[in-house]
Design an enzyme around this catalytic site. Structure first.
Site, PDB file in Angstrom:
ATOM      1  N   VAL B  18       0.759  -1.279   0.038  1.00 51.74           N
ATOM      2  CA  VAL B  18      -0.107   0.037  -0.105  1.00 51.74           C
ATOM      3  C   VAL B  18       1.017   1.237   0.070  1.00 51.74           C
ATOM      4  O   VAL B  18       0.845   2.233  -0.878  1.00 51.74           O
ATOM      5  CB  VAL B  18      -0.882   0.009   1.340  1.00 51.74           C
ATOM      6  CG1 VAL B  18      -1.932   1.429   1.161  1.00 51.74           C
ATOM      7  CG2 VAL B  18      -2.014  -1.167   1.094  1.00 51.74           C
ATOM      8  N   GLU B 131     -10.191   5.783   6.503  1.00 53.32           N
ATOM      9  CA  GLU B 131     -11.237   4.951   5.734  1.00 53.32           C
ATOM     10  C   GLU B 131     -10.615   3.972   5.174  1.00 53.32           C
ATOM     11  O   GLU B 131     -11.490   2.729   5.234  1.00 53.32           O
ATOM     12  CB  GLU B 131     -11.389   5.907   4.345  1.00 53.32           C
ATOM     13  CG  GLU B 131     -12.278   5.287   3.323  1.00 53.32           C
ATOM     14  CD  GLU B 131     -13.703   5.726   3.835  1.00 53.32           C
ATOM     15  OE1 GLU B 131     -14.286   4.677   4.464  1.00 53.32           O
ATOM     16  OE2 GLU B 131     -14.389   6.619   3.749  1.00 53.32           O
ATOM     17  N   VAL B 134     -11.173   0.212   7.465  1.00 55.62           N
ATOM     18  CA  VAL B 134     -12.527  -0.357   7.794  1.00 55.62           C
ATOM     19  C   VAL B 134     -13.103  -1.572   6.763  1.00 55.62           C
ATOM     20  O   VAL B 134     -13.330  -2.621   6.937  1.00 55.62           O
ATOM     21  CB  VAL B 134     -13.939   0.626   7.793  1.00 55.62           C
ATOM     22  CG1 VAL B 134     -15.004  -0.221   8.376  1.00 55.62           C
ATOM     23  CG2 VAL B 134     -13.440   1.927   8.612  1.00 55.62           C
ATOM     24  N   ILE B 138     -13.735   0.718  -0.175  1.00 55.60           N
ATOM     25  CA  ILE B 138     -15.166   1.095   0.053  1.00 55.60           C
ATOM     26  C   ILE B 138     -15.465   2.532   0.869  1.00 55.60           C
ATOM     27  O   ILE B 138     -14.961   2.693   2.057  1.00 55.60           O
ATOM     28  CB  ILE B 138     -15.969   0.002   0.735  1.00 55.60           C
ATOM     29  CG1 ILE B 138     -15.825  -1.230  -0.070  1.00 55.60           C
ATOM     30  CG2 ILE B 138     -17.474   0.615   0.710  1.00 55.60           C
ATOM     31  CD1 ILE B 138     -16.650  -2.386   0.447  1.00 55.60           C
ATOM     32  N   GLY B 189      -4.568 -17.393  -3.659  1.00 54.71           N
ATOM     33  CA  GLY B 189      -3.888 -16.437  -3.027  1.00 54.71           C
ATOM     34  C   GLY B 189      -5.011 -15.519  -1.978  1.00 54.71           C
ATOM     35  O   GLY B 189      -4.847 -14.666  -1.526  1.00 54.71           O
ATOM     36  N   LYS B 207     -13.112  -5.352  12.299  1.00 52.35           N
ATOM     37  CA  LYS B 207     -13.727  -4.377  11.590  1.00 52.35           C
ATOM     38  C   LYS B 207     -15.315  -4.082  12.284  1.00 52.35           C
ATOM     39  O   LYS B 207     -15.678  -2.955  12.178  1.00 52.35           O
ATOM     40  CB  LYS B 207     -14.061  -5.013  10.097  1.00 52.35           C
ATOM     41  CG  LYS B 207     -12.624  -5.072   9.656  1.00 52.35           C
ATOM     42  CD  LYS B 207     -12.771  -5.810   8.100  1.00 52.35           C
ATOM     43  CE  LYS B 207     -11.280  -5.879   7.510  1.00 52.35           C
ATOM     44  NZ  LYS B 207     -11.093  -6.857   6.612  1.00 52.35           N
TER      45      LYS B 207
END
Lengths: 428, 428
Positions: B18, B131, B134, B138, B189, B207
């Site tokens: 990321v 954001e 979670v 989305i 995977g 979550k």
């Protein structure tokens, strides 16, 4: 302008279903809203044409005024729920000019005059929020403007008209004919006595223009939106779709193509596994494809007083919070980045259902028409018929203009008795 | 603090998938991002443990540093993508203390220490955005915090773990056994070699805690979340569900009940027409029920470097915009409004599948157990079996504790040979 603890003055224009629900929520939830905004919200007045009419317990006579301009001039936040172009447009411009932020649920106005209003709000450094104008209760504007601010949207596919989704869903689930499903929708209050604006796609076209503007920072005039409704869809179309695991949906589509942006509304075949296929009844949903985020979908109620009031209230809290504590929502700038192209430039796929002569050489004759226009055939299915054989062809993606020319060629061909339907395939 | 045209200084902690995608996008989209923020974004450094390792073209050695605290101290915006509790927590608190806004994708940290971090950010008047923590790409935090700011959420039902949704979807669509579907997910995977955190619901529970906190302004500790995984689900369960037009989904549920809030994760039966039933493969979706807005659903990719980077970038734009132009996102305040109740207090519906003795009087004996615990039976279906008869019962809603006691009573009954499965019914 308010200091943090002074009340934020809210003016409501329009006392209809949404307006009175907004006033009710502002009153009943006053404490909670004040905590979220950082200052109390004070309703300074509600504009109505006729102040003598009884408006029920949430709209006492003392709140009502017939002088909209005077009301707007005193407000920090103007909430426009009148609908229509004028006097809504003029009052919103007056509000912006006097330094008020604006919340509107007016789809027709935002579709027709959005860019003018955004520019006025930018110039005056106030907020203009319109969540309820796009798809009722569905949060869409914030996700698109803010959550995807670092991403690039490539396509939006929206089920943005509940009436037509209800009709198509009933046709799909109960095998009803279009006329029967429409009549049922009218009896249940999902469709109006004159259903033209819904079934011919005009309502969806206005929302498509707003969606395209949001997604692509693009000025899209309503006239730029290609529009085709659902009134020609038959029970046979629905059955043929089911046989290939597809459903028919009326889609509002805004798409970035090589040279620009195309915006269109038409019925489309969507695969049963696509999330849009799971949108039933009068619900709305908007499917967004973005370069990094991939596919996202937002689902909910697209109309109705209470759901729309929820979206309006969320906007009121945001703009009032900015008034109370400083700050401002994201700008709508950088317009006209892409050219708006006619639908002829869109790449689409056709599914063509036709009756053909039942003799040797017909398939070759049909295939020759496709070849002539450079359109590839992906799947051919033959289905038995009475006097003619049935043929269902799905094409590969090709420019809309070539697909149309192919259909014209088929119509002119001796081998083809009748073109029964032409549907675009979307969502792949 | 930056003046409008001075660059906003961004520090990245964690150079994983990321992190490097975020750096790539910040670099490639610099012009566009600067326009959206109102000031350029400058990456002042990327914290890595080992600066000598080659990190590819997007992370040149000059950007890398192993001194996280020094990097954080110079930043306007700190982007934490390290994962785990420490040192992430300490570095975020250092960032907040020095006046930086924070963006994090760290689900474990926000689930375990969210309230501490929100309070620190509120006290320092900086933003804390999460954001990506979670449900990946989305957009959920903005819609819940802002779009629904004037509404009341009553329930959240989330498919928030892609691995388990992939496994259950394969079981449903291809009739696979759990073990086969899990093995396939591992080969592709979608599941890890040790799949415990996914299949036993631990990831979904973290979550669920964050979702409950967002929806109800509620401090929910991970220990408060009741958690049941999918490893006991059989192909027979899936077939029995299909026969009643239902599918099995692993749901994270946060619900307001009379006296408080319950938060739980377990497999559940969902009607085929519910939008959550249309969520296939490794996709995530969160269904929100709100008093005014009604049902809303948000769908997209819950994991993956590029989708997660999109959510992180949206957050960076928002907090950087606040830094550049003033303003601040909505506060997370008013904690501990509701009591967090144990699952025993939740109202649920059970679908109980069992083998019973094939003799007269059995149904009466079974019904007596339900009556004893005050649990109503809505539907009974008898299915043929080899040595025993099969019975599938759906209850009306009842407190979880009474439903459990009923199942215990059935286990103890002479009439019942075996309880084959117990699944809760949700989404109605």
């Amino acid at each position: 302008m308010s200091t943090p603890l002074a009340p934020v003055k809210v003016a409501i224009l329009g006392p209809g279903t949404v307006g009175s629900e907004v006033v009710r929520l502002l009153t009943q939830e006053a404490g909670d809203l004040a905590a979220r905004v950082g200052a109390p919200l004070e309703i300074i007045g509600v504009y109505v044409r006729d102040t003598s009419k009884d408006r029920g317990p949430h709209l006492p006579p003392a709140l009502l005024t017939s002088d909209a301009s005077a009301l707007v001039a005193q407000a920090d936040v103007v909430v426009e729920l009148m609908g229509g172009i004028e006097p809504a447009r003029t009052l919103i411009l007056e509000a912006i000019a006097s330094g008020a932020s604006v919340v509107t649920a007016n789809k027709a106005l935002v579709a027709a005059h959005g860019p003018e209003l955004y520019e006025a709000a930018d110039a005056a450094n106030v907020d203009l929020y319109f969540e309820a104008a796009v798809a009722g209760a569905i949060p869409l504007v914030r996700p698109v403007r803010e959550s995807l601010a670092g991403d690039h949207i490539t396509r939006i596919l929206g089920i943005v008209n509940g009436t037509t989704n209800y009709i198509l869903d009933e046709m799909t689930r109960r095998g009803l004919d279009y006329d029967v499903a429409l009549k049922q929708a009218q009896e249940l209050g999902y469709a109006e006595a004159d259903p033209t604006a819904d079934v011919e796609g005009h309502d969806a076209a206005a929302k498509a223009a707003i969606l395209a503007s949001l997604a692509f920072h693009q000025r899209v005039a309503l006239d730029d939106v290609y529009c085709e409704g659902i009134s020609a869809i038959t029970a046979d179309d629905v059955i043929a779709a089911r046989e290939t695991r597809q459903v028919i949906k009326l889609l509002a589509i805004a798409e970035r193509t090589g040279g620009g942006v195309t915006v269109r509304v038409h019925p489309a075949l969507v695969g049963e596994d696509h999330p849009l296929a799971g949108v039933h009844g009068a619900f709305n949903a908007v499917f967004i494809e973005a370069e990094s985020a991939g596919g996202l979908m937002f689902y909910g109620q697209g109309a109705g007083g209470t759901p729309t009031a929820s979206a309006v209230l969320g906007d009121i809290v945001s703009v009032a919070r900015h008034k109370a504590t400083g700050g401002k929502g994201p700008l709508e700038s950088n317009y006209a980045v892409h050219e708006v192209l006619p639908i002829d430039a869109a790449q689409t796929r056709y599914c063509i259902r036709m009756a053909v002569e039942d003799r040797p050489g017909v398939l070759a004759a049909v295939a020759a028409v496709f070849q002539e226009h450079g359109v590839g055939i992906e799947i051919v299915r033959q289905v038995p018929g009475q006097t003619h054989a049935g043929l269902i062809l799905s094409t590969y993606a090709a420019p809309e203009r070539d697909l149309r020319a192919t259909v014209e060629g088929l119509r002119a061909s001796d081998a083809v008795a009748e073109i029964k339907s032409v549907l675009r395939i979307e969502g792949e």
